[in-house]
Scaffold this active site. Sequence first.
Site, mmCIF file in Angstrom:
data_model
loop_
_atom_site.group_PDB
_atom_site.id
_atom_site.type_symbol
_atom_site.label_atom_id
_atom_site.label_comp_id
_atom_site.label_asym_id
_atom_site.label_seq_id
_atom_site.Cartn_x
_atom_site.Cartn_y
_atom_site.Cartn_z
ATOM 1 N N GLY B 292 0.822 -1.211 0.000
ATOM 2 C CA GLY B 292 0.000 0.000 0.000
ATOM 3 C C GLY B 292 0.855 1.260 0.000
ATOM 4 O O GLY B 292 1.913 1.313 -0.631
ATOM 5 N N SER B 293 0.409 2.249 0.787
ATOM 6 C CA SER B 293 0.922 3.610 0.624
ATOM 7 C C SER B 293 2.409 3.782 0.890
ATOM 8 O O SER B 293 2.986 4.775 0.426
ATOM 9 C CB SER B 293 0.150 4.547 1.541
ATOM 10 O OG SER B 293 -1.220 4.440 1.262
ATOM 11 N N THR B 294 3.021 2.903 1.661
ATOM 12 C CA THR B 294 4.463 3.067 1.862
ATOM 13 C C THR B 294 5.189 3.018 0.520
ATOM 14 O O THR B 294 6.274 3.560 0.381
ATOM 15 C CB THR B 294 5.027 1.994 2.805
ATOM 16 O OG1 THR B 294 4.483 0.734 2.438
ATOM 17 C CG2 THR B 294 4.689 2.300 4.246
ATOM 18 N N LYS B 296 4.405 4.658 -1.966
ATOM 19 C CA LYS B 296 4.414 6.013 -2.543
ATOM 20 C C LYS B 296 5.762 6.683 -2.327
ATOM 21 O O LYS B 296 6.124 7.619 -3.041
ATOM 22 C CB LYS B 296 3.286 6.845 -1.951
ATOM 23 C CG LYS B 296 1.941 6.423 -2.497
ATOM 24 C CD LYS B 296 0.772 7.038 -1.749
ATOM 25 C CE LYS B 296 -0.530 6.393 -2.215
ATOM 26 N NZ LYS B 296 -1.585 6.502 -1.199
#
Lengths: 373, 583
Positions: B292-294, B296
């Site tokens: 997920g967002s990590t 980014k």
Amino acid sequence: MSLPRTDNSVLGRWWWTVDRWSVAALFLLSLVGAVLVMAASPSVADQKGFGSFHFVHRHLATLGPALILMIGVSLLSPVGIRRFACGVFVVGIFFMFWVLANGVDINGARRWISFAGLSMQPSELVKPSFVVVTAWLLARPRKQGEPRGSALSIGLLIIVLALLVAQPDFGMAFVVGAVWFSQHFIAGMPAYALTVAIVAGVVGLVAGYFSLSHVQSRIDRFLDPDTGDRYQIDTALNAFANGGLLGRGPGEGVVKDFLPDAHADFIFAVAGEEFGLICCLAIICLFGFVVLRGIARLLENEDFFVLVSGGGLIFLFGLQAFVNLAVSLDLIPTKGMTLPFVSYGGSSMIALALGMGMLLALTRRHRQKWQEP
Amino acid sequence: MKKFGRRRGDPQCVPGQNGHSSAQVRLHGAHKSSIEIVRRRLLLGAGLFTVAFFVLSMRLVEVALFNEVRPSNAVNEEVETRDGPARADITDRNGVILATSLATRSLYADPQDVRSSASAAARLAEVLPEIDLKTVMARLSSDKRFVWLKRHLTPRQVAAVNALGEPGFRFLEEQRRVYPHGSLVVHAVGYAKLDNRGLSGLERTYDKRLLSHPNKPLTLSIDLRFQHVMHEELARAILLHHPVGAVGIILDIASGGLRAIVSLPDFNPNESGSVDQDVLFNRATLGTYEMGSTFKVFTTAMALDTGVATLQDGFDVSEPLRLARHVIRDFHGEGRWLSVPEIFIHSSNIGAAKMALAVGGDIQREFLARLGLLDRSQIELPEIAAPRYPKQWKDINTATIGFGHGIAVSPVQLCAGIASLINGGFWRSPTLLVENEKLNPAERVVSRVTSRAMRQLLRLAVTHGTGQNAEVAGYRVGGKTGTAEKVGPKGYDRSRVLSSFVGVFPISAPRYLVFVMLDEPKGAPATHGYVTGGWTAAPVVGRVIARIGPMSGIAPAVEGTAKDEFSTTVVKLDGDEIRLAAY
């Protein structure tokens, strides 16, 4: 012992004519053997569930009669030896046929007959007597209309080898064949026959290697130590290294706890571990002495039959000692053979006593004077 | 039988002639010479025997005095267990023992020497209550010569058994592997069982080395103090959120050495019995997850490093992004144009996807490969999973991988990748051994400038974004949250998430990366029912940093001095322009 040289009794004549050094060496070997069997066999006996001194008792019970037999046979004249050997040979061959039919099957081999609680291999009787019979056939004067002695001896060899292979006992067949060959060699075998015999021997060994799986695996293990289980040999070699120069002391060895044949085929390893290098060298010297002394005494002799039969008997003794020692020292592939007069082993002891008794009789000095006044 | 008859007949007819013939032999010249041949050949035989016995003597001297004792390759149970090999110790970086071998004694019996199996078993059960009476009785009445009764007795138990006076009971010296810290380091160290062979972890990887150099300890890069803090804080988070599993990693940013690696649930390697597959599973290396967002962090660094975007640029995220049949939405969409820092700290999926698409799939793939995210990790554990990602790297994949979906990597890979973006731009393989840490080759993956910008963004995400719960006064934590929906039977499942936080401190000169991941955390009153990374994982990272910061000798910074200490970058943030300290 004080016997006047003029004593003309059987024992008196024996004492002054027999090779007393050889007799002494053989008695010394028997003594060494008795000590080593006492050292090695109790732990083997314990492993097999017998009483601790089971093998010691049996060894001593065989050793006494064997030595008496040896002395008794050595009292005979060369002619007596020849007759005696012929008789033993015939009896032995008869019983070899008999074991094929009625023998006790031990580990897939029919070699033994049980007699009065003792088991006996008739082939052990044939081994020394066949030597004398072969020598007699070779020494026989040529006569018109009779087959040559060497042809007859080839025929007998084939019968004996066939009986041994049928048992099966390839080790004994090898020994009998080798001794027979040595006798023909001594008797002046011509060069072409020598070549044929050597080729036949090599072919036999190669055939044995490829047709008998256990022979093959033993030789493979010897040539390439990493291929298989060399447990016995490695244990034996470690025993010598363990013993070093002076040994660990009587009863202090451990090899006898690991080797199933410590009292028989590998008794030399026990000697190496407990009594050390010096004692082992002394044992080798004793064997060397018996062999060389026997040959030296034979060389004084002029009789063809005596030379060939005596030479064969010495070769039999020396070969057996050499094979046993060389196996223990990892010089040749594993072959179960007892160390003469030292190892535990009833019927082999009787056969050796028989053979050495014959040799002692044949090497008696001035024998002809008594026989042919 | 014809031959028999002739042989038996022969001796009787010949002897008379024999003496006569031997008299002839000596007279006859030809026979005289044949006797000479016999003599010569006998002498030859004597020579051969002399040589043979001489060779035997020489060989005997060699074997007895100069032979090395050759190890027997015979295998039998008794010898093998008696000579059970000692394994080398395993220690942490400070020399604290993590695994060692103790000499113990094991009880066996020779049933042949046991007088009465029933009474012997009963008396043994009195001093060793944990044994099974029936089994012992059956073993004692067998006809073998060797049966195990109990392995690894304590000295007190040995004394008690000896006091029974049973001659059939005997002891063997054995080696037992002991892990003084129980389950604390179990997934890194692994464990070895009864036969002294390593079954998992470093015990398995270095099995041969530990056995062949029993006096040379294996020194891990793990710092047991850090490990303990991480283990304890994760255990507390588990009590609070009841996730199915949790991972905690502390990584030395400069060397790639792991200072702590925890995967829960775990097990105590000292306990006997078989190990359950679930507790044996090392989530930090053998588990692969859509992070997920990590992710980014990677997308932003890639966009900045390739020059596709700067901190001042931005992307329009007002409309959901439609790609083929897929629609990409934001959770709590701002619904407007967002600057790159805003996309980062608000964790906009649309923004990250647009950034990734702007860079392009091929470059993205090559960039992630450089960070070691597309290959199996080279960490020294046997339990390593290969990352999972699409073979066909289409636009939709580029977009979803931009915000951490459609690619699954192991936590330890993620940590190594992020560490390389903030340590000045050097990637190093994560390692568990001090010796590998020292000569860990570094590979430049991004520029210093990009690395500096990433520190700014990570710090911003903690001060102004989703990672505020990770802040520790004085340690200037930077970090990024990650909340990934897990794939259920019907596509992504909103109720089952993977919450994580990757923190770095101190952001001005990063020393350690602290990563915490909770697999399917449940909401708790303390987090107002939230299960996102910012609410569940970030506080754990904060607490860990608060505890290990002082241990690592990093002096806390006085607040409010940052802007004066460092030059600043001006970025647009939520309608304001703020000055971002360039650490």
